[in-house]
Design an enzyme around this catalytic site. Structure first.
Site, short mmCIF file in Angstrom:
data_model
loop_
_atom_site.label_atom_id
_atom_site.label_comp_id
_atom_site.label_asym_id
_atom_site.label_seq_id
_atom_site.Cartn_x
_atom_site.Cartn_y
_atom_site.Cartn_z
N ALA A 64 0.84 -1.19 0.00
CA ALA A 64 0.00 0.00 0.00
C ALA A 64 0.88 1.24 0.00
O ALA A 64 1.96 1.25 0.61
CB ALA A 64 -0.88 0.00 1.24
N GLY A 109 0.77 -5.38 0.71
CA GLY A 109 -0.26 -5.54 -0.33
C GLY A 109 0.30 -6.06 -1.65
O GLY A 109 -0.44 -6.65 -2.44
N GLU A 112 0.24 -9.65 -1.20
CA GLU A 112 -1.17 -10.07 -1.19
C GLU A 112 -1.75 -10.10 -2.61
O GLU A 112 -2.55 -10.98 -2.94
CB GLU A 112 -1.98 -9.15 -0.28
CG GLU A 112 -1.59 -9.33 1.19
CD GLU A 112 -2.30 -8.36 2.10
OE1 GLU A 112 -2.19 -7.13 1.88
OE2 GLU A 112 -2.98 -8.81 3.02
N GLU A 132 3.28 -6.00 7.75
CA GLU A 132 2.32 -5.11 8.41
C GLU A 132 2.51 -4.98 9.91
O GLU A 132 2.36 -3.90 10.47
CB GLU A 132 0.89 -5.55 8.09
CG GLU A 132 0.43 -5.20 6.68
CD GLU A 132 0.86 -6.20 5.62
OE1 GLU A 132 1.65 -7.12 5.94
OE2 GLU A 132 0.40 -6.07 4.48
N1 COA Z 1 4.47 3.59 -0.11
C1 COA Z 1 4.84 4.79 -0.57
N2 COA Z 1 6.10 5.05 -1.00
C2 COA Z 1 6.97 4.04 -0.99
C3 COA Z 1 6.64 2.76 -0.52
C4 COA Z 1 5.32 2.54 -0.07
N3 COA Z 1 4.88 1.36 0.36
N4 COA Z 1 7.73 1.97 -0.61
C5 COA Z 1 8.70 2.74 -1.12
N5 COA Z 1 8.25 4.00 -1.34
C6 COA Z 1 8.98 5.16 -1.83
C7 COA Z 1 10.02 5.62 -0.84
O1 COA Z 1 9.44 6.44 0.15
C8 COA Z 1 10.96 6.37 -1.74
O2 COA Z 1 10.46 7.65 -2.04
P1 COA Z 1 11.27 9.00 -1.58
O3 COA Z 1 12.59 8.88 -2.24
O4 COA Z 1 10.41 10.10 -2.08
O5 COA Z 1 11.34 8.91 -0.10
C9 COA Z 1 10.93 5.58 -3.03
O6 COA Z 1 9.72 4.80 -2.98
C10 COA Z 1 12.07 4.62 -3.15
O7 COA Z 1 12.14 3.87 -1.95
P2 COA Z 1 13.54 3.42 -1.31
O8 COA Z 1 13.26 2.86 0.04
O9 COA Z 1 14.52 4.56 -1.41
O10 COA Z 1 13.96 2.32 -2.38
P3 COA Z 1 14.68 0.92 -2.18
O11 COA Z 1 14.70 0.29 -3.52
O12 COA Z 1 15.96 1.10 -1.44
O13 COA Z 1 13.71 0.07 -1.20
C11 COA Z 1 11.63 -0.97 -0.51
C12 COA Z 1 12.42 -0.30 -1.66
C13 COA Z 1 10.28 -1.33 -1.09
C14 COA Z 1 12.39 -2.22 -0.06
C15 COA Z 1 11.48 -0.01 0.69
O14 COA Z 1 11.10 1.25 0.20
C16 COA Z 1 10.44 -0.47 1.69
O15 COA Z 1 10.72 -1.32 2.51
N6 COA Z 1 9.21 0.13 1.63
C17 COA Z 1 8.13 -0.19 2.55
C18 COA Z 1 7.47 -1.48 2.11
C19 COA Z 1 6.40 -1.94 3.07
O16 COA Z 1 6.62 -2.19 4.24
N7 COA Z 1 5.19 -2.11 2.52
C20 COA Z 1 4.08 -2.63 3.26
C21 COA Z 1 3.03 -1.60 3.39
S1 COA Z 1 1.68 -2.22 4.35
#
Ligand code: COA
Length: 258
Positions: A64, A109, A112, A132
């Site tokens: 999400a 998500g 999911e 989550e």
């Molecule tokens: N929602 C919104 N933005 C997200 C996102 C999410 N779920 N996941 C990543 N982004 C954004 C980051 O905030 C970043 O934006 P910014 O540069 O403006 O801050 C951009 O995407 C790149 O993310 P970054 O973390 O720098 O890239 P990465 O390739 O090193 O890592 C992930 C990617 C997905 C591993 C890491 O961003 C992450 O763990 N995100 C959260 C995932 C999560 O827990 N999702 C479950 C939600 S219920």
């Protein structure tokens, strides 16, 4: 502007979540658009399988959109969960076969969504997690229900309660994914798998999928009745006769979905 890139390859479509700068995170608009695409291919008989993937090499889908979430009221979140359940269920119940090509991380998500697909193929660098509980919530897109049905309750509890990442090899060993592709080839290999399925009689594939999806929680008697119910309409199809004729004539069948 659309968050999905749709690419037609004959009877197979490739749908790419096109938000690489946000790691293909799911917004409300994106999920509503997913629902519309699912309704389109469910109604059309010319699309037999859909491969879902994410733009770029890092993420299939980061779950999400947590930035959109920040501006949501409690009722907005409740409505989001209803939308997510409805969209993922529509995909699970649609006639075409859905295959997730996990080109990178599938978190929350994102995993999911992949679990609502019929099959999952992972790039060797892909990682999967239901993160989550690390965010003070629980999986809300069907994860608490589909993960145990896919890998068993004990393994699902471990992954959901720790929120830890699973790499491709473990995902394959536990049945979370069906295959691991060669590095960088996950979409091409998933399309090949989709095309293998698409060669089969389409109505039969759709009925088999429906019998599996709908039968999972039934008693044996009810499930066996469901299997007969799904078999029955196939008795009247041209494709069934074609299958028998092709066998007799020792040639590959040509199925028309009728
Ligand atoms: N929602 C919104 N933005 C997200 C996102 C999410 N779920 N996941 C990543 N982004 C954004 C980051 O905030 C970043 O934006 P910014 O540069 O403006 O801050 C951009 O995407 C790149 O993310 P970054 O973390 O720098 O890239 P990465 O390739 O090193 O890592 C992930 C990617 C997905 C591993 C890491 O961003 C992450 O763990 N995100 C959260 C995932 C999560 O827990 N999702 C479950 C939600 S219920």
């Amino acid at each position: 502007m659309s968050d999905w890139r749709i690419d037609s390859r004959g009877v197979v479509e490739v749908w790419t979540i096109d938000r690489e700068p946000r790691r293909n995170a799911l917004t409300r608009a994106l999920v509503e658009e997913l629902e519309r695409h699912v309704a389109r291919v469910d109604a059309a008989c010319n699309v037999r399988a859909v491969v879902l993937t994410g733009a770029g090499e890092k993420a299939f889908c980061a779950g999400a959109d947590l930035k959109e979430r920040e501006g949501m009221s409690r009722d907005d979140v409740r409505a989001w969960l209803v939308l997510l359940h409805r969209a993922f269920r529509s995909l699970e119940r649609a006639a075409p076969v859905f295959l997730a090509a996990l080109n990178g991380v599938a978190f929350g998500g994102g995993l999911e969504l992949a679990l609502a697909c019929d099959l999952r193929v992972a790039d060797p660098g892909a990682a999967m997690a239901l993160t989550e509980v690390k965010l003070g919530i629980i999986p809300g897109g069907g994860g608490t229900q589909r993960l145990p049905r896919t890998i068993g309750a004990a393994r699902a509890k471990e992954l959901i309660l720790t929120g830890r990442r699973v790499l491709a090899a473990e995902a394959l060993a536990t049945g979370l994914c069906n295959r691991i592709s060669a590095p960088g080839h996950v979409v091409a290999e998933t399309v090949e798998l989709a095309q293998e399925i698409a060669q089969n009689a389409p109505l039969a594939v759709a009925q088999a999928k429906a019998a599996i999806v709908e039968g999972q929680e039934l008693s044996w008697e009810a499930a066996a009745a469901l299997e007969r119910e799904k078999y029955d309409p196939l008795l009247d199809t041209q494709d069934r006769l074609e299958g028998l004729q092709a066998f007799r004539e020792k040639r590959p069948p040509v199925y028309r979905g009728e």
